[in-house]
Design a protein around this motif. Structure first.
Motif, PDB file in Angstrom:
ATOM      1  N   UNK A   1      -0.504   3.974  -5.249  1.00 42.08           N
ATOM      2  CA  UNK A   1      -1.290   2.895  -5.852  1.00 42.08           C
ATOM      3  C   UNK A   1      -1.400   1.680  -4.944  1.00 42.08           C
ATOM      4  N   UNK A   2      -0.738   1.710  -3.783  1.00 42.38           N
ATOM      5  CA  UNK A   2      -0.863   0.580  -2.863  1.00 42.38           C
ATOM      6  C   UNK A   2      -1.468   1.054  -1.548  1.00 42.38           C
ATOM      7  N   UNK A   3      -2.086   0.150  -0.827  1.00 41.84           N
ATOM      8  CA  UNK A   3      -2.700   0.516   0.454  1.00 41.84           C
ATOM      9  C   UNK A   3      -1.663   1.097   1.409  1.00 41.84           C
ATOM     10  N   UNK A   4      -0.459   0.486   1.382  1.00 36.76           N
ATOM     11  CA  UNK A   4       0.603   0.975   2.274  1.00 36.76           C
ATOM     12  C   UNK A   4       0.896   2.454   1.990  1.00 36.76           C
ATOM     13  N   UNK A   5       1.035   2.763   0.715  1.00 39.26           N
ATOM     14  CA  UNK A   5       1.380   4.148   0.347  1.00 39.26           C
ATOM     15  C   UNK A   5       0.247   5.115   0.658  1.00 39.26           C
ATOM     16  N   UNK A   6      -0.977   4.682   0.402  1.00 41.89           N
ATOM     17  CA  UNK A   6      -2.133   5.537   0.692  1.00 41.89           C
ATOM     18  C   UNK A   6      -2.210   5.809   2.195  1.00 41.89           C
TER      19      UNK A   6
ATOM     20  N   UNK B   1     -11.049   5.978 -10.168  1.00 45.39           N
ATOM     21  CA  UNK B   1     -10.727   7.246 -10.826  1.00 45.39           C
ATOM     22  C   UNK B   1      -9.234   7.445 -10.622  1.00 45.39           C
ATOM     23  N   UNK B   2      -8.499   7.560 -11.702  1.00 41.29           N
ATOM     24  CA  UNK B   2      -7.040   7.641 -11.572  1.00 41.29           C
ATOM     25  C   UNK B   2      -6.616   8.728 -10.599  1.00 41.29           C
ATOM     26  N   UNK B   3      -5.649   8.409  -9.755  1.00 43.45           N
ATOM     27  CA  UNK B   3      -5.043   9.334  -8.789  1.00 43.45           C
ATOM     28  C   UNK B   3      -5.956   9.733  -7.641  1.00 43.45           C
ATOM     29  N   UNK B   4      -7.050   8.989  -7.467  1.00 39.75           N
ATOM     30  CA  UNK B   4      -7.937   9.290  -6.329  1.00 39.75           C
ATOM     31  C   UNK B   4      -8.329   8.042  -5.558  1.00 39.75           C
TER      32      UNK B   4
ATOM     33  N   UNK C   1      -4.596   0.129  -9.235  1.00 36.32           N
ATOM     34  CA  UNK C   1      -3.942   1.062  -8.310  1.00 36.32           C
ATOM     35  C   UNK C   1      -4.954   2.014  -7.702  1.00 36.32           C
ATOM     36  N   UNK C   2      -6.063   2.202  -8.395  1.00 39.39           N
ATOM     37  CA  UNK C   2      -7.056   3.149  -7.880  1.00 39.39           C
ATOM     38  C   UNK C   2      -8.461   2.551  -7.900  1.00 39.39           C
ATOM     39  N   UNK C   3      -8.557   1.231  -8.064  1.00 40.97           N
ATOM     40  CA  UNK C   3      -9.876   0.619  -8.204  1.00 40.97           C
ATOM     41  C   UNK C   3     -10.501   0.329  -6.843  1.00 40.97           C
TER      42      UNK C   3
END
Lengths: 570, 570
Positions: free
Chosen positions: B260-265, B361-364, B330-332
């Protein structure tokens, strides 16, 4: 400094609240500017003077081994409660409450703060002696601030505090400070005297004041030109010299129908007043007493009060005089008085012979009166008079002169007054806890400027001693805007003087000569060079010392050397 | 100076109330001594440092043509009422009532007093411009004094005030003061920056702060190593350089089940965070707004608030996010949002291509997103982020670094704020009355000492820059009481250094070497000479610079020349 880049703001009128000449001149010359009652800003011109004083004070303190520190102006009440002075100091202390409702004062002096530092920082005899000083802003909430910076509320003071293991060591530092103070005032170019501040009864010089001599001073002083002796008039010892001459005539009555004072009697008899004796009738407790003084002398009540057995005394009433002597005042004397009357003679009177005194008979005096023959030797002989001009100096080194002084310094052997109250102790060589001996030493730095002007002024303005003047030399070019030659010469001499380390003001404002001269005289600049076309045509410039009656011409090429000599000499 | 005649009082323990290293070290080295909350005495060692700072400040002010004066600390209420600041200043102002029940304050600053002087002393344009300054004790009743002299209540300040006929003339003096301040801090040997104190929106540099750089500083600064640019982090402009690269891939969804964060993505996708865009959801008045920032950047609310039409804004609630985007936080992202959603992109984001952002879209998330192709160009592009280390400097002369700073100076174009309120006017060339333009310029003289120590210290103690150190050189003789040779050499070198104008401390206390070294390191003395029998046998003495790792041997005969070189260089 170029006048065009400086701030010169003289004014014609003295402030209406100025009583003293120094106050008037300081405002007129633009040295200070009033902000409020007893509050003055030191303008750039004045600050130059103040800093010169400050720097000389600092230099002499450093040379004397004192260490400069800087304590806060704002001091907590708790310290002052330890010495009991929070209550004692009275409304002169400016009290402050902070945002947390804690009490403070704007420090009028720093004994408490320095003693607090000493008790925390000094633990061993090995650290002693120490002498700390600061040059710092003080505040005393005078009920009637006046005399400009001489009795301002906010003022600049040098205060030093010394700590010792013994009274001997304290005396040592005290003497060192005495010398340092003498050096300060000598370097400042001031006529001054160190004056005993007490009678000297308790172990000698426990305290001395340094006074700048000036007619407007608040204190009357006696000093010896031939030695360093000086004292408050009331404290100065009157010495009776020589011995009593033998009687030459028989005592006889003289008619003094209207003459009730020694002056009038002497005038009538065509004798000096110093051949007369006056009898001051006093009640000492319940005893009627005659104090005998030479006709031209004055009773000193402080000295009189120190005679053994004399505590409470007052002038006798006319009724008491008549009751004891059977005679009205004006004609009373010590001859033939009853055993109930006590006679106390001044030392000078005790040496007189063939004198004139009242006859205890209205309209008559007695002449050629002599002790031992016409009346008993006085039972008590003491110094009970004020000294007068020409008296022998108590140190036997000359005669006394009288003058007035402005107190600018004070040195003081405090002993254990503060260290005991605040438990400022150290461990001695045997590991025993001992209370420190203390001295304190103050100089009124800002007050000195006023005092110096009281001593040095004329109808044109301030006459500063060289080391205090805001500038050493002023260059006044005539027609600076019109003559390239004048401009060139002025700039040239300005530059040369600056390079020679002379503190020189170049008056490049293009003012009329009269304005320039009046302002530099008002400001007290000691040396003036005038540069004009006429002189330059012959290679000359004009020089005038601030107190010279006449100006003189100098070779322009010589003037820098000439001024350097002047400044070196003066 | 001989240590035996000086006062050295170091202590092992730092005071319990000391948070900052400078406070601890100043007390431990014996520079200052606490009297009360926010009240410090400057001990002899500390005062030497303070005076060195003061003298450099004074010298540079004089060189800049400012004229020194000295205003009272105690100021009447009436002046402060004219500007309305008696009420405004609040409890930080220490208020005082005198014995006559009149109100005063212990001046926290002097605009009112100097403006009062100006209106009384200045009448004509011919007298202007003028720049007055003083170095004087101030008091601010801080609610929680701390950090030793860095935020004391009573402190020493240099405050200057300039007066002008025009804003141009004011800017001139302002620039002169800028240079003078730079000279002061350069001469003091401090790393510093002049920082814009406002955004520069109103006519450029109306006010600048001078900061000493130190990790413990209260202000976060951005500065350019390659130029003089510096600003508060919040005020520093973020420059976007280069141009947008062309799209290289088609936009596609990526699975980000828990990211949900840029770092994690970025971590999941194995790409730099700088390839991601985060969408900060805000409500601007009633409009749901996405602020687009690069994944590693932070929104700067001050900058964001300056965008036209953006006054009131707040973070959107989760409910508002779901309502507008149909997706939890987190996904917006900005792709495919309705026309009701406003999109504001940071300048850096506007230049990005092939970036990753939330898919709404949640989780994407979406990858390879490109403006113009996958979503509209943002309607508003603006600088809405904090600068980060490595950003291009706004002056185009290098890159930005971040640091923290301690404010030690402030220069300010006041304009007519005080002169208008207090009617400080002059007559112009046409005889018309005009209000003066004013500037003010402060330096925290006592604060500089603390700031310098924050900048220069190690585990041994203070590392003073040469021009601030209490002494230039310390001589440590080993076995002074036992060796005549050591004594002779120490005295000889001491005398030679003194004659060369070096500020030298001779540690003649007969302490153990370890004690001498530890104390001189703690006190921050830059150069140390050790003189011992062993070295002298070979004609050597030992030298160590305060920050040198190792000591070095010198020929005793060369050491004076060596030190003079060192002092000349440093």
């Amino acid at each position: 400094m170029r006048a065009s880049q400086f701030f010169i703001a003289t004014q014609k009128e003295a402030p209406s609240d100025a009583e003293l000449i120094s106050h008037k001149l300081m405002v007129r010359a633009g040295l200070i500017k009033k902000l409020g009652s007893g509050l003055y800003s030191w303008m750039p011109l004045g600050l130059r003077v103040l800093r010169k004083v400050e720097n000389i004070v600092r230099d002499e303190m450093n040379k004397a081994g004192a260490l400069e520190l800087l304590m806060p102006a704002v001091q907590p009440k708790e310290l002052w409660e330890e010495t009991g002075r929070w209550a004692v100091f009275g409304p002169q202390m400016l009290k402050i409450r902070d945002r947390h409702e804690r009490d403070f004062c704007f420090g009028p002096t720093h004994e408490e703060v320095i003693t607090d530092i000493a008790r925390k920082e000094i633990s061993s005899y090995k650290q002693l002696p120490l002498n700390f000083y600061q040059i710092q802003t003080k505040f005393r909430d005078e009920i009637r601030p006046r005399f400009g910076v001489m009795r301002a509320r906010e003022f600049l003071m040098k205060d030093a505090y010394s700590f010792h293991t013994s009274a001997d060591c304290l005396v040592n530092t005290y003497n060192t400070m005495h010398t340092a103070y003498s050096n300060v005032f000598t370097r400042l170019g001031l006529k001054f005297r160190a004056v005993r501040a007490d009678s000297g009864a308790i172990g000698g010089d426990g305290s001395q004041e340094f006074h700048v001599l000036a007619d407007s001073g608040e204190d009357a002083l006696a000093y010896c030109e031939q030695s360093e002796y000086a004292a408050n008039v009331e404290m100065a010892e009157a010495i009776a010299t020589g011995s009593r001459a033998a009687a030459t005539e028989t005592m006889h009555e003289v008619d003094t129908p209207k003459q009730t004072s020694c002056e009038d009697v002497a005038k009538l008899l065509e004798i000096p007043v110093s051949k007369t004796v006056k009898s001051v009738a006093l009640m000492v407790d319940d005893v009627f007493t005659l104090a005998l003084l030479r006709g031209d002398h004055q009773l000193n009540e402080i000295k009189f009060g120190k005679i053994e057995g004399v505590q409470n005394f007052r002038l006798a009433t006319e009724e008491e005089i008549r009751g004891n002597l059977g005679c009205p005042p004006g004609f009373i004397g010590p001859v033939g008085v009853s055993g109930q009357v006590r006679v106390i003679a001044d030392k000078t009177v005790a040496l007189m012979s063939d004198f004139v005194c009242g006859a205890n008979k209205p309209k008559f005096h007695l002449a050629s009166v002599n002790f031992g023959r016409d009346l008993a030797e006085p039972s008590v002989v003491a110094d009970i008079r004020n000294v007068v001009e020409g008296d022998a100096s108590p140190d036997g080194k000359g005669t006394l002169s009288l003058c007035r002084g402005i107190e600018v310094g004070h040195i003081f052997q405090l002993g254990t007054k503060y260290s005991e109250a605040m438990q400022a102790t150290y461990l001695d060589e045997n590991g025993q806890s001992q209370v420190m001996q203390m001295g304190c030493y103050g100089i009124g730095v800002s007050r000195i400027v006023g005092a110096a002007i009281e001593q040095g002024n004329d109808d044109k303005g301030i006459i500063f001693p060289r080391n205090m003047a805001p500038f050493d030399v002023v260059i006044c070019p005539i027609g600076l805007d019109k003559s390239e030659a004048v401009k060139q010469a002025a700039e040239d001499i300005y530059r040369q003087l600056q390079q020679a380390g002379v503190d020189v003001l170049l008056d490049d404002r293009v003012e009329r000569p009269g304005v320039m001269f009046a302002e530099s005289d008002l400001m007290g600049i000691p040396h003036r060079l005038v540069i004009g076309d006429r002189g330059l045509a012959e290679g000359k410039v004009e020089y005038k010392g601030r107190t010279d009656a006449e100006a003189q011409n100098l070779q322009a090429t010589d003037c820098v050397t000439f001024l350097r000599d002047k400044l070196g000499q003066s």
